[in-house]
Structures are given as structure tokens and as C-alpha cells.
Write a protein that holds these residues in place. Structure first.
Motif, PDB file in Angstrom:
ATOM      1  N   UNK A  49       0.770  -1.235   0.000  1.00 48.45           N
ATOM      2  CA  UNK A  49       0.000   0.000   0.000  1.00 48.45           C
ATOM      3  C   UNK A  49       0.799   1.282   0.000  1.00 48.45           C
ATOM      4  N   UNK A  50       2.110   1.192  -0.188  1.00 51.13           N
ATOM      5  CA  UNK A  50       2.939   2.385  -0.120  1.00 51.13           C
ATOM      6  C   UNK A  50       2.692   3.356  -1.273  1.00 51.13           C
ATOM      7  N   UNK A  51       2.125   2.880  -2.385  1.00 48.01           N
ATOM      8  CA  UNK A  51       1.862   3.760  -3.524  1.00 48.01           C
ATOM      9  C   UNK A  51       0.378   4.085  -3.667  1.00 48.01           C
ATOM     10  N   UNK A  52      -0.374   3.896  -2.574  1.00 48.22           N
ATOM     11  CA  UNK A  52      -1.818   4.113  -2.631  1.00 48.22           C
ATOM     12  C   UNK A  52      -2.177   5.553  -2.976  1.00 48.22           C
ATOM     13  N   UNK A  53      -1.313   6.488  -2.640  1.00 46.87           N
ATOM     14  CA  UNK A  53      -1.607   7.903  -2.902  1.00 46.87           C
ATOM     15  C   UNK A  53      -1.594   8.235  -4.388  1.00 46.87           C
ATOM     16  N   UNK A  54      -0.928   7.406  -5.201  1.00 44.87           N
ATOM     17  CA  UNK A  54      -0.823   7.737  -6.629  1.00 44.87           C
ATOM     18  C   UNK A  54      -1.407   6.670  -7.549  1.00 44.87           C
ATOM     19  N   UNK A  92       2.781  -1.162 -16.999  1.00 48.82           N
ATOM     20  CA  UNK A  92       2.237  -0.358 -15.904  1.00 48.82           C
ATOM     21  C   UNK A  92       1.165   0.569 -16.420  1.00 48.82           C
ATOM     22  N   UNK A  93       0.012   0.536 -15.760  1.00 52.00           N
ATOM     23  CA  UNK A  93      -1.052   1.475 -16.048  1.00 52.00           C
ATOM     24  C   UNK A  93      -1.160   2.456 -14.881  1.00 52.00           C
ATOM     25  N   UNK A  94      -2.127   3.359 -14.941  1.00 52.43           N
ATOM     26  CA  UNK A  94      -2.258   4.373 -13.896  1.00 52.43           C
ATOM     27  C   UNK A  94      -3.198   3.931 -12.777  1.00 52.43           C
ATOM     28  N   UNK A  95      -3.444   2.638 -12.693  1.00 49.39           N
ATOM     29  CA  UNK A  95      -4.191   2.044 -11.600  1.00 49.39           C
ATOM     30  C   UNK A  95      -3.664   0.631 -11.418  1.00 49.39           C
ATOM     31  N   UNK A  96      -4.024   0.000 -10.309  1.00 48.98           N
ATOM     32  CA  UNK A  96      -3.558  -1.354 -10.024  1.00 48.98           C
ATOM     33  C   UNK A  96      -4.684  -2.347 -10.263  1.00 48.98           C
ATOM     34  N   UNK A  97      -4.449  -3.307 -11.136  1.00 46.30           N
ATOM     35  CA  UNK A  97      -5.448  -4.347 -11.348  1.00 46.30           C
ATOM     36  C   UNK A  97      -4.899  -5.458 -12.228  1.00 46.30           C
ATOM     37  N   UNK A  98      -4.475  -5.098 -13.457  1.00 44.21           N
ATOM     38  CA  UNK A  98      -4.178  -6.106 -14.480  1.00 44.21           C
ATOM     39  C   UNK A  98      -2.675  -6.291 -14.639  1.00 44.21           C
ATOM     40  N   UNK A  99      -2.078  -7.033 -13.705  1.00 39.75           N
ATOM     41  CA  UNK A  99      -0.637  -7.219 -13.718  1.00 39.75           C
ATOM     42  C   UNK A  99      -0.191  -8.422 -14.517  1.00 39.75           C
ATOM     43  N   UNK A 100       1.086  -8.740 -14.379  1.00 40.68           N
ATOM     44  CA  UNK A 100       1.723  -9.741 -15.247  1.00 40.68           C
ATOM     45  C   UNK A 100       1.954 -11.086 -14.577  1.00 40.68           C
ATOM     46  N   UNK A 101       1.610 -11.219 -13.297  1.00 37.71           N
ATOM     47  CA  UNK A 101       1.753 -12.517 -12.629  1.00 37.71           C
ATOM     48  C   UNK A 101       0.526 -13.361 -12.933  1.00 37.71           C
ATOM     49  N   UNK A 102       0.392 -13.729 -14.199  1.00 37.22           N
ATOM     50  CA  UNK A 102      -0.808 -14.393 -14.688  1.00 37.22           C
ATOM     51  C   UNK A 102      -0.476 -15.164 -15.964  1.00 37.22           C
ATOM     52  N   UNK A 103      -1.418 -15.982 -16.390  1.00 37.78           N
ATOM     53  CA  UNK A 103      -1.208 -16.718 -17.633  1.00 37.78           C
ATOM     54  C   UNK A 103      -1.282 -15.803 -18.850  1.00 37.78           C
ATOM     55  N   UNK A 104      -2.105 -14.753 -18.743  1.00 36.46           N
ATOM     56  CA  UNK A 104      -2.235 -13.785 -19.828  1.00 36.46           C
ATOM     57  C   UNK A 104      -2.241 -12.373 -19.260  1.00 36.46           C
ATOM     58  N   UNK A 105      -1.804 -11.417 -20.074  1.00 35.90           N
ATOM     59  CA  UNK A 105      -1.942 -10.012 -19.716  1.00 35.90           C
ATOM     60  C   UNK A 105      -2.282  -9.229 -20.979  1.00 35.90           C
ATOM     61  N   UNK A 106      -3.217  -8.286 -20.835  1.00 40.12           N
ATOM     62  CA  UNK A 106      -3.537  -7.367 -21.929  1.00 40.12           C
ATOM     63  C   UNK A 106      -2.611  -6.164 -21.794  1.00 40.12           C
TER      64      UNK A 106
END
Length: 316
Positions: A49-54, A92-106
Motif C-alpha cells: 500500500x505504499x503507492x496508494x496515494x498515486x 504499468x497502467x495508472x491504476x492497479x489491477x491487471x498485472x503480469x503474474x498471470x497466464x495472460x496479460x492485456x
């Protein structure tokens, strides 16, 4: 698809391996079948949560920004990549949700480049974030020139090891802080190692009595503060780890996705200018262990998470 995700901020225990929704592929993105994703210190800082402000979290969050893999579906507006192309990305997008620790990433086009042909998927996954950070700081912010002396902190780490190689390529003299056990490694990258810790200033002055032209700080704290006193007249100081650098006449920098910069790094890798040392790999389901290892802060090069498609029998 299977992925690592977390539904609240916290320690490694919040990371869970299981099914999440398949990603949607926007017009200016491509669907990448992930072969490997590297771990960076920012990953566990974001998780806690250290980057929650941005960065706004959209739970559940799939962590990870680095990726190497294969294009399985281009977006409807994409002409730059085709099915089967091998790519790397700092997704990296401007929000946290769709990361790369997965079978697929858009992955948006602005985050991607072609994978270096001479690197394995594991090595290539370790290049984007650290490579872009080193490239942008040295060439665009510090604007290092041939013949200058540059001090790089944590020279055996992910960012530091690339910075040593790039600085040497630019014709600079590179002094790098590292533990005694990593001195030979730093020399092999083209740098002159010095031990960090108490007395660092005197040791650097012994190598560069008139001071250094530029400092690339990757650790913050006492090392960053000491660096301000090591600068030659008109010397430049940049930190990626400590916002207090501005109080010492320096600049804080946060890396940004840039497809052109990333492609340049691919070119440099294929020319043998930069290489990536992978210290350890973990299967996707053990991503929490990879985070723990990263938090120890003693990694030489990169820690990488892999997706084993052959043994899992997963189809795109």
C-alpha cells in the motif's frame, strides 16, 4: 485464467494463486501469453500500500509490471504486432489491477517492444523495468557524457547492474557500491566496486578525489545523503528511492513506460551491450516466495516468476 492476486494490502500472505477473470483486450493493446514475469522491489511496496496515494487499486489486483511472452491476439487497431511475435513489456497502467503474474496479460502498445532474440524468456522478463529506469535516468535525466565519472548505488542489483553496463557503454567511468561478495560481479559488468556502509564517502573520494559528475541513487537514506557531498562542481544527483533527494539539490525520478526506449534496450541487448543476470526463478504459484526473496534486498540481478505452459497443458 490462473493468476496471482490479492484483495487487500498486506504482506506476502495476501497473495493467492487461483482463477481470475480473463483480461479484455482494448483496441490499442495486445493479449500476451505470459512466459515469465520478473519481481521488482516496487511490487511488494505496491502490495503493502505504499503507492496508494498515486495508484488506485481495483481489487482483486494481479501484481507485476514486467513481462516476456508471446502475442496471441492483437487489438483491433494494432498493426505493430502479429500472433506469435515474442515481446517484452513494462506493463504499468495508472491504476492497479491487471498485472503480469498471470497466464495472460492485456498489454497496451505503449508498454511493449520485441523480445531480444539472444535472451531467454526468463532473462528478457528481467529487462523492462530496470532497463528503462537505467536508460531514462542515465541518458535523459543525468545526460551522462563520455569521460564523466558516475557513482551507481547497489550496482549488483537489478537497476544498478544495467546502469553499470549502460554507463560503461556511454564511455563513462562507473563506480558502483556493492557488498564484498559482489565486487567481482560488478567488475565483470565494467564498473569499479566500492563497499557500501560506514566510510563510503572516503572510499569513493579515494577513487575520485575531485568528486563524481553524477550519482544514480537506487537505495536512498544514508547512501543518498552521503552522495550529495561527493559531487564535483556542477555534479548531478538523481534518486529513484528517496524523495528527500530534492532537499540535497537532486531530482527524484519514477520510470515511465516508453515503447521506443524499450525497443532501444532490445537493440542494445542483441548487440551484447546489456545482459540480464537471473539469480533465481519461481513458478507462478510460488510468487509469494519470490516477493519474500525480493524483500530481503540482497539479490544479484533479477528474480523471475515463470509460467510453465507445457507441464500445465494450458491452451491459448
Amino acid at each position: 485464467m490462473k493468476a496471482i492476486s490479492y484483495s487487500r494490502y498486506g504482506g506476502p500472505e495476501v497473495l493467492a494463486f487461483g482463477e481470475v477473470r480473463d483480461p479484455k483486450v482494448g483496441p490499442d493493446a495486445v493479449l500476451v501469453k505470459v512466459r515469465a514475469a520478473s519481481v521488482n522491489p516496487v511490487d511488494w511496496k505496491v502490495r503493502e500500500g505504499y503507492l496508494d496515494a498515486i495508484l488506485e487499486p481495483v481489487f482483486p489486483v494481479v501484481p507485476g509490471w514486467d513481462v516476456s511472452g508471446v502475442v496471441v491476439r492483437p487489438g483491433v487497431a494494432v498493426s505493430e504486432f502479429d500472433v506469435g511475435d515474442e515481446v517484452i513489456g513494462y506493463v504499468r497502467e495508472d491504476f492497479l489491477s491487471r498485472g503480469t503474474f498471470a497466464e495472460y496479460v492485456a498489454a497496451p502498445l505503449r508498454t511493449l517492444a520485441r523480445k531480444p532474440r539472444n535472451l531467454s524468456f526468463e532473462e528478457a522478463a528481467g529487462l523492462p523495468l530496470v532497463g528503462l529506469t537505467a536508460y531514462q535516468v542515465l541518458l535523459k535525466v543525468l545526460q551522462v557524457k563520455r569521460g564523466e565519472t558516475v557513482l551507481v548505488h547497489a550496482a549488483a542489483g537489478g537497476v544498478g547492474s544495467i546502469a553499470v553496463q549502460l554507463g560503461t557503454h556511454l564511455g563513462a567511468r562507473v563506480i558502483g557500491t556493492a557488498s564484498e561478495s559482489n565486487h567481482d560481479y560488478v567488475r565483470g559488468l565494467g564498473g569499479e566496486p566500492v563497499t557500501y556502509g560506514e566510510g563510503l564517502g572516503e572510499r569513493v573520494r579515494g577513487l575520485a578525489p575531485e568528486g563524481v559528475d553524477a550519482v544514480f541513487d537506487t537505495v536512498g537514506g544514508d547512501a543518498m545523503k552521503a552522495s550529495a557531498n561527493l559531487l564535483a562542481p556542477e555534479g548531478r544527483l538523481v534518486s529513484i528511492a528517496d524523495g528527500d533527494v530534492v532537499n540535497y539539490g537532486g531530482r527524484y525520478y519514477f520510470v515511465r513506460p516508453d515503447a521506443e526506449d524499450l525497443q532501444r534496450l532490445t537493440d542494445l541487448a542483441e548487440q551484447g551491450v546489456v545482459s540480464v543476470h537471473v539469480s533465481e526463478t519461481f513458478p507462478l504459484e510460488r510468487a509469494a516466495d519470490a516477493h519474500l526473496r525480493s524483500q530481503e534486498g540482497r539479490t544479484r540481478g533479477k528474480i523471475v516468476v515463470t509460467v510453465d505452459w507445457e507441464t500445465e497443458g494450458v491452451q491459448p
